[in-house]
Design an enzyme around this catalytic site. Structure first.
Site, PDB file in Angstrom:
ATOM      1  N   GLU A 246     -35.618  12.922  34.550  1.00  0.00           N
ATOM      2  CA  GLU A 246     -36.115  14.196  34.033  1.00  0.00           C
ATOM      3  C   GLU A 246     -37.539  14.398  34.519  1.00  0.00           C
ATOM      4  OE1 GLU A 246     -36.038  15.155  29.856  1.00  0.00           O
ATOM      5  OE2 GLU A 246     -34.209  13.998  29.533  1.00  0.00           O
TER       6      GLU A 246
ATOM      7  N   GLU B 293     -33.222  27.133  27.309  1.00  0.00           N
ATOM      8  CA  GLU B 293     -32.287  26.879  26.203  1.00  0.00           C
ATOM      9  C   GLU B 293     -32.902  27.381  24.899  1.00  0.00           C
ATOM     10  OE1 GLU B 293     -30.461  22.804  26.533  1.00  0.00           O
ATOM     11  OE2 GLU B 293     -31.783  22.709  28.282  1.00  0.00           O
TER      12      GLU B 293
ATOM     13  N   LYS C 234     -33.435  25.124  21.394  1.00  0.00           N
ATOM     14  CA  LYS C 234     -34.162  23.854  21.336  1.00  0.00           C
ATOM     15  C   LYS C 234     -35.299  23.970  20.335  1.00  0.00           C
ATOM     16  CE  LYS C 234     -34.546  20.936  24.468  1.00  0.00           C
ATOM     17  NZ  LYS C 234     -34.984  20.087  25.593  1.00  0.00           N
TER      18      LYS C 234
ATOM     19  N   GLU D  81     -40.548  24.040  24.991  1.00  0.00           N
ATOM     20  CA  GLU D  81     -39.251  23.367  24.978  1.00  0.00           C
ATOM     21  C   GLU D  81     -38.103  24.297  25.351  1.00  0.00           C
ATOM     22  OE1 GLU D  81     -38.237  20.060  24.338  1.00  0.00           O
ATOM     23  OE2 GLU D  81     -40.353  19.800  24.827  1.00  0.00           O
TER      24      GLU D  81
END
Length: 466
Positions: free
Chosen positions: A271, A325, A328, A334
């Site tokens: 990541e 997203e 999250k 985030e």
């Protein structure tokens, strides 16, 4: 036999054997790979078949999932895209306690999809050491059981590892002092590294320069964090110079492994990314910086450079993440790490493949990713690349590359200073300017880089265009 065409030799038509040496040297150098994390903590994402179409249209051939979602694994069948799947943290205790559990898990989540879906690795848990449910003790036993089950079902070519966060390090600066937290070393780090060595696997590491920069923007240069031109940071411990925070963080993990005598275990960055939006206290978050970080990272990975501490190890990276997203939790950042919005439109445009990188097909916006072609630039030699590699690149530039190397012949205007770095810089810049300063034309296997100030070697003037 090695052949060297020295600067004082005629370089208008170098020996054919030198050309062959150069070609074989560059051909053997493997570049790193780019993949992407496909997260699904959102309620507005496209269905898996559409996602796979998107991946293929972007040339993305490597994906990491945070589970074994049937919809994704089924949609990926026959796509040719390699897949890393994850055994969630909440299943670690069961996986550690009983191999019959991992036998069943492998049958239901791995062998069921193979070989049409190309599952290449299993991430056992994710950042287990910071899991609030305290699952650390289960990690290595679970990894052992998963591997044993893979062997049992003739799937032993699938790697088993576990992503760790940089917070598992006790020390990360200077890079050479990298070390794991003492309370983790004997119980889990050493057994895990021993498992990776025994099975021929690699350590998965999540690396986020954004966090370090945002928390220490008064001490860390933004250019250093974004792979832009900067003076570099010298490591007094190992004598190496670092020109990106990413490389420094990766090498801190390598230094920590080396301190435990696990120099032979490679790592893969599972990541890394930069948010395109953040809260007011999230310094550095924004689309321009996200595009610069990810775009420059892709270029850095695909052009094949290792890190200063591990120059011969390619760097394999999975970008985080494919989509923004919306569900999250946590700060705004985030929910804004995606390369794409849920409607499949790009958040910003960057190259994701070597073809895009060299052809310019990514249509990178200059407002989003400052590029070397914005304004006058020059190409110079990287004196840290090593004499042999630098010489081979010089031979290529003055031979097959078609650079005008007459000014660096003995007695000519740019012969002095008579040094390999000076002559290579002139030749590299000649090639770079002839190629209209195109993306990827100032690399030469990692022996060159772009500068925004005219180089100065004696009285020699470097050309600015043809």
């Amino acid at each position: 036999m090695l052949c060297f065409c020295r600067p004082e030799q005629s370089m208008a038509s170098p020996a054919f054997s030198c050309f062959l040496l150069l070609m074989s040297t560059f051909a053997l150098a493997e570049s790193g790979s780019i993949g992407v994390n496909w997260g699904r903590i959102a309620n507005d994402l496209p269905p898996p078949p559409k996602v796979v179409e998107l991946l293929k249209s972007q040339g993305i051939t490597r994906v990491k999932l945070f589970d074994t979602y049937d919809g994704a694994l089924t949609a990926l069948a026959g796509s040719g895209i390699t897949v890393v799947v994850t055994l969630p943290n909440e299943q670690l205790s069961s996986a550690a306690a009983d191999q019959s559990f991992t036998d069943s898990w492998v049958q239901s989540n791995i062998s069921k999809y193979c070989p049409s879906t190309k599952i290449v690795a299993i991430a056992v848990g994710n950042e287990v050491f910071v899991d609030p449910n305290n699952t650390t003790d289960f990690l290595v036993p679970a990894m052992n059981n998963i591997h044993a089950s893979l062997v049992k079902y003739n799937l032993s070519d699938i790697y088993v590892s576990s992503p760790i966060a940089l917070s598992s390090l006790q020390t990360s600066y200077p890079t050479s002092a990298g070390s794991f937290k003492s309370d983790l070393v004997e119980p889990v780090i050493k057994p895990m590294l021993e498992f990776l060595r025994k099975t021929g696997s690699y350590l998965m590491v999540n690396v986020y320069p954004f966090f370090a920069y945002s928390a220490n923007s008064d001490q860390i240069s933004l250019d250093y964090a974004l792979f832009k031109q900067n003076p570099g940071v010298a490591d007094s411990g190992n004598g190496l110079n670092y020109y990106s925070l990413f490389d420094a963080q990766v090498d801190a993990v390598y230094a920590a492994m080396s301190a435990l005598q696990y120099n032979d275990v490679k790592l893969v960055v599972t990541e890394t990314g930069w948010p395109s939006k953040g809260d007011s206290n999230e310094i550095g978050a924004g689309a321009e910086n996200a595009a610069a970080y990810n775009g420059n990272l892709v270029k850095r990975v695909l052009t094949g450079n290792g890190t200063p501490l591990r120059p011969n190890n390619t760097v394999d990276v999975y970008l985080f993440a494919l989509f923004n997203e919306n569900q999250k939790p946590g700060p705004t950042s985030e929910r804004n790490y995606g390369l794409f919005y849920p409607d499949e439109q790009k958040v910003y445009s960057i190259p994701l493949t070597m073809e895009q990188l060299t052809s310019g097909e990514s249509n990178v916006s200059k407002a989003q990713v400052p590029t070397p072609t914005a304004g006058q630039t020059w190409c110079v030699a990287n004196g840290r690349a090593g004499e042999e590699k630098l010489q081979a690149a010089l031979d290529y530039a003055c031979g097959a590359g078609g650079a005008d190397c007459r000014p660096i012949q003995p007695g000519s205007a740019c012969y002095n200073p008579n040094s390999l770095e000076a002559h290579a810089s002139y030749a590299f810049n000649s090639y770079y300017q002839k190629k209209a300063r195109g993306m990827g034309t100032c690399h030469f296997g990692g022996t060159a880089y772009v500068v925004t100030q005219p180089p100065k070697y004696g009285e020699c003037e470097f050309p600015t265009g043809y």
